[in-house]
Scaffold this active site. Structure first.
Site, PDB file in Angstrom:
ATOM      1  N   ASP A 191       0.811  -1.229   0.000  1.00  0.00           N
ATOM      2  CA  ASP A 191       0.000   0.000   0.000  1.00  0.00           C
ATOM      3  C   ASP A 191       0.843   1.278   0.000  1.00  0.00           C
ATOM      4  O   ASP A 191       0.304   2.375  -0.067  1.00  0.00           O
ATOM      5  CB  ASP A 191      -0.978  -0.003   1.191  1.00  0.00           C
ATOM      6  CG  ASP A 191      -0.259  -0.043   2.528  1.00  0.00           C
ATOM      7  OD1 ASP A 191       0.993   0.030   2.547  1.00  0.00           O
ATOM      8  OD2 ASP A 191      -0.949  -0.142   3.565  1.00  0.00           O
TER       9      ASP A 191
ATOM     10  N   ASP B 116      19.537  -5.800  -0.007  1.00  0.00           N
ATOM     11  CA  ASP B 116      18.943  -4.481  -0.294  1.00  0.00           C
ATOM     12  C   ASP B 116      18.950  -3.594   0.942  1.00  0.00           C
ATOM     13  O   ASP B 116      18.585  -2.425   0.865  1.00  0.00           O
ATOM     14  CB  ASP B 116      17.507  -4.626  -0.830  1.00  0.00           C
ATOM     15  CG  ASP B 116      16.637  -5.479   0.068  1.00  0.00           C
ATOM     16  OD1 ASP B 116      17.004  -6.636   0.303  1.00  0.00           O
ATOM     17  OD2 ASP B 116      15.600  -4.994   0.537  1.00  0.00           O
ATOM     18  N   ASN B 117      19.362  -4.147   2.077  1.00  0.00           N
ATOM     19  CA  ASN B 117      19.471  -3.341   3.289  1.00  0.00           C
ATOM     20  C   ASN B 117      20.926  -3.120   3.685  1.00  0.00           C
ATOM     21  O   ASN B 117      21.214  -2.820   4.840  1.00  0.00           O
ATOM     22  CB  ASN B 117      18.702  -4.003   4.437  1.00  0.00           C
ATOM     23  CG  ASN B 117      17.193  -3.904   4.225  1.00  0.00           C
ATOM     24  OD1 ASN B 117      16.712  -3.012   3.549  1.00  0.00           O
ATOM     25  ND2 ASN B 117      16.457  -4.830   4.819  1.00  0.00           N
TER      26      ASN B 117
HETATM   27  P1  AMP Z   1      12.213  -3.742   3.831  1.00  0.00           P
HETATM   28  O1  AMP Z   1      11.926  -5.055   4.445  1.00  0.00           O
HETATM   29  O2  AMP Z   1      11.653  -2.564   4.593  1.00  0.00           O
HETATM   30  O3  AMP Z   1      13.642  -3.572   3.459  1.00  0.00           O
HETATM   31  O4  AMP Z   1      11.382  -3.693   2.475  1.00  0.00           O
HETATM   32  C1  AMP Z   1      11.575  -4.624   1.451  1.00  0.00           C
HETATM   33  C2  AMP Z   1      10.853  -4.165   0.221  1.00  0.00           C
HETATM   34  O5  AMP Z   1       9.443  -4.115   0.453  1.00  0.00           O
HETATM   35  C3  AMP Z   1      11.224  -2.779  -0.268  1.00  0.00           C
HETATM   36  O6  AMP Z   1      11.216  -2.837  -1.662  1.00  0.00           O
HETATM   37  C4  AMP Z   1      10.132  -1.920   0.274  1.00  0.00           C
HETATM   38  O7  AMP Z   1       9.965  -0.719  -0.457  1.00  0.00           O
HETATM   39  C5  AMP Z   1       8.920  -2.820   0.143  1.00  0.00           C
HETATM   40  N1  AMP Z   1       7.836  -2.479   1.069  1.00  0.00           N
HETATM   41  C6  AMP Z   1       7.804  -2.628   2.413  1.00  0.00           C
HETATM   42  N2  AMP Z   1       6.624  -2.209   2.927  1.00  0.00           N
HETATM   43  C7  AMP Z   1       5.877  -1.785   1.871  1.00  0.00           C
HETATM   44  C8  AMP Z   1       4.551  -1.234   1.735  1.00  0.00           C
HETATM   45  N3  AMP Z   1       3.761  -1.032   2.783  1.00  0.00           N
HETATM   46  N4  AMP Z   1       4.136  -0.919   0.490  1.00  0.00           N
HETATM   47  C9  AMP Z   1       4.931  -1.118  -0.582  1.00  0.00           C
HETATM   48  N5  AMP Z   1       6.161  -1.619  -0.525  1.00  0.00           N
HETATM   49  C10 AMP Z   1       6.654  -1.956   0.685  1.00  0.00           C
HETATM   50 MG    MG Z   2      14.791  -2.026   3.054  1.00  0.00          MG
END
Ligand code: AMP
Ligand code: MG
Length: 484
Positions: free
Chosen positions: A116, A246-247
């Site tokens: 979202d 990616d982190n």
């Molecule tokens: P993260 O685990 O925060 O590193 O996120 C991993 C991936 O999921 C990244 O590409 C984020 O942009 C995407 N992502 C996380 N939460 C959302 C969300 N609520 N809506 C869209 N993309 C998300």
């Molecule tokens: Mg991330």
């Protein structure tokens, strides 16, 4: 009025690094966190609530979502990207350092993949507490500038108010950015990215016309920086929880405070993340995972490192393997400082003292932060130190203390050890309490008090409760969730 003296985003001549994307409408925002000191250093003078909701962005600034790929829990996803973040450009602080300035939770982008694009208030406040605590502990991190919320509900478990976090990073280029281009065979772009990252993140390193030199140098520098960063994490008991490629930022800052936590009782296998079923990202695995991620980074650079693939592999492997030694040196130095061990003590002896100490912490289930903090008292009086620990948790410590004391530097006293062993970390139970009160009851008193104390972690806080371990049973059951 434009509250931020923005520069256009440094022009990268790499196709598709970012695409234009507009933030969502965010109605009736109210500001719940504003980092005045940081904002001032960035030349931001006013709390323009609409701007921090990613609204009223000046036309001169393009809002962008960055593309990236990444290995998540070991599985490669060639297309991730900012699914709920927008970057609006570079900003330069009072010390002439450049940061990317952006918003998190600001709406869906072409990379949202069904998500979202929104963020919930609790997790954004959590990122504030942990990132600002990391910064105060002297650990490189993205920083939190502001959080706004409104009355829109985001459907998480449990449903929460919607929020936007304003965040800066020296850049958001990550291992996954390189993977994005490499996976598409865009090797020229990878070479450009190498040059760009060297100039941006390693200004002391010379860039050459020779792409092989640049790619290998970047790899070596990133290896060193990550080794230093992970050693710092380990020295404060920080568990990132989601060390996907990616982190992992090329600039070496900690990013993405989703399921992270600080360890309480020393337990090398500690995991807090609800999604880390197999303990891939457990505390003790972090150096190994960092090296694994760096191998994935190295793979993206192979064509740039040498035309001859075998030679490229030899050079890259050597660079990635150097991580182990770099990490060992960095961790030993962290621990040598924490324990006040004299410089004259050999590495071998130092390692013995450190590993025996960690083993005793583990066997006695001692709180990692508190025990280090108390150790200063043992310089003058081992008994005072021992008596400050529960009677049943002192096994073997007396003997270790005698040995350790004969290796402590003459220059080190209790005050010196307290300068390097924090009194305060963002303990999980306190963070959870503070967040709950804030987002559920709109009561920010604990959040603000905790945040203020975390800014000076080496000073004994006025509120002594902040130094105590979680109530019995809390830490065993505690899990943290991905920043949703
Ligand atoms: P993260 O685990 O925060 O590193 O996120 C991993 C991936 O999921 C990244 O590409 C984020 O942009 C995407 N992502 C996380 N939460 C959302 C969300 N609520 N809506 C869209 N993309 C998300
Ligand atoms: Mg991330």
């Amino acid at each position: 009025m434009m509250p931020v003296p923005l520069q256009p985003m440094a022009s990268l001549s790499v196709d598709q690094l970012a695409i234009e994307s507009n933030p969502d409408l965010f109605e009736a925002p109210s500001i719940v966190f504003f980092n005045k000191a940081l904002a001032t250093s960035l030349g931001i003078s006013n709390e323009n609530v609409n701007f921090f909701a990613a609204q009223d962005i000046p036309d001169s600034a393009k809002t962008m979502a960055q593309a990236y790929a990444g290995h998540q829990f070991g599985h490669f996803n060639p297309m991730l990207g900012d699914g709920r973040a927008h970057i609006i450009g570079d900003i330069i602080d009072a010390n002439q350092r450049t940061y990317e300035f952006g918003f998190k939770g600001s709406g869906a982008t072409p990379f949202s993949r069904g998500g979202d694009g929104k963020a919930a208030l609790g997790p954004m406040l959590r990122e504030v507490l942990i990132s600002e605590a990391m910064h105060a502990l002297g650990i490189a991190t993205t920083r939190s500038v502001a959080v706004v919320k409104n009355n829109q509900v985001v459907f998480r478990d449990p449903p929460q108010p919607r929020a936007v976090l304003t965040r800066i990073a020296s850049s958001h280029i990550r291992v996954g950015t390189f993977q994005f281009f490499a996976a598409r065979g865009l090797h020229k772009s990878v070479e450009q990215l190498c040059e760009y990252c060297l100039a941006r993140h390693f200004p002391n390193v010379e860039i050459e016309a020779n792409t092989q030199h640049n790619a290998l140098t970047l790899l070596q520098e990133v290896v060193k920086r990550q080794a230093a960063l992970i050693a710092q994490w380990m020295s404060v008991g920080f568990i990132h929880g989601v060390m996907n490629t990616d982190n992992m930022l090329i600039g070496g800052e900690t990013i993405d405070y989703g399921p992270c936590a600080f360890m309480e009782a020393y337990n090398p296998n500690a995991i807090y993340s609800s999604i880390d079923q197999h303990g891939r990202y457990a505390y003790i695995n972090q150096p190994g995972v960092a090296q694994w991620n760096l191998s994935r980074f190295a793979e993206t650079l192979l064509p740039a490192i040498h035309d001859d693939k075998d030679k490229a592999i030899i050079l890259a492997t050597e660079a990635v393997q150097s991580f182990s030694n770099e990490y060992d040196i960095a961790f030993r130095e962290q621990m040598r400082t924490k324990l006040g061990i004299a410089d004259t003590v050999t590495e071998k002896e130092c390692d013995v003292i450190i590993s025996k100490w960690l083993n005793l912490l583990k066997e006695n289930e001692l709180d990692f932060t508190r025990t280090h903090r108390l150790l200063g008292t043992a310089i003058a009086s081992p008994n005072q130190f021992l008596e400050s620990l529960p009677e049943q948790n002192r096994a073997g410590l007396n003997e270790w203390l005698q040995h350790w004391r004969s290796h402590v530097s003459d220059l080190v006293d209790q005050a010196a050890l307290e300068k390097v062993n924090p009194a305060l970390i963002p303990r999980n139970h306190l963070v959870e309490d503070a967040l709950k009160k804030a987002w559920q009851d709109n009561d920010y008193s604990l959040f603000n008090e905790l945040l203020e104390s975390l800014k000076t972690p080496f000073t004994t806080p006025g509120n002594h409760q902040f130094m105590l371990a979680a109530p019995a049973g809390f830490d065993d059951k505690h899990v943290t969730y991905c920043g949703t």
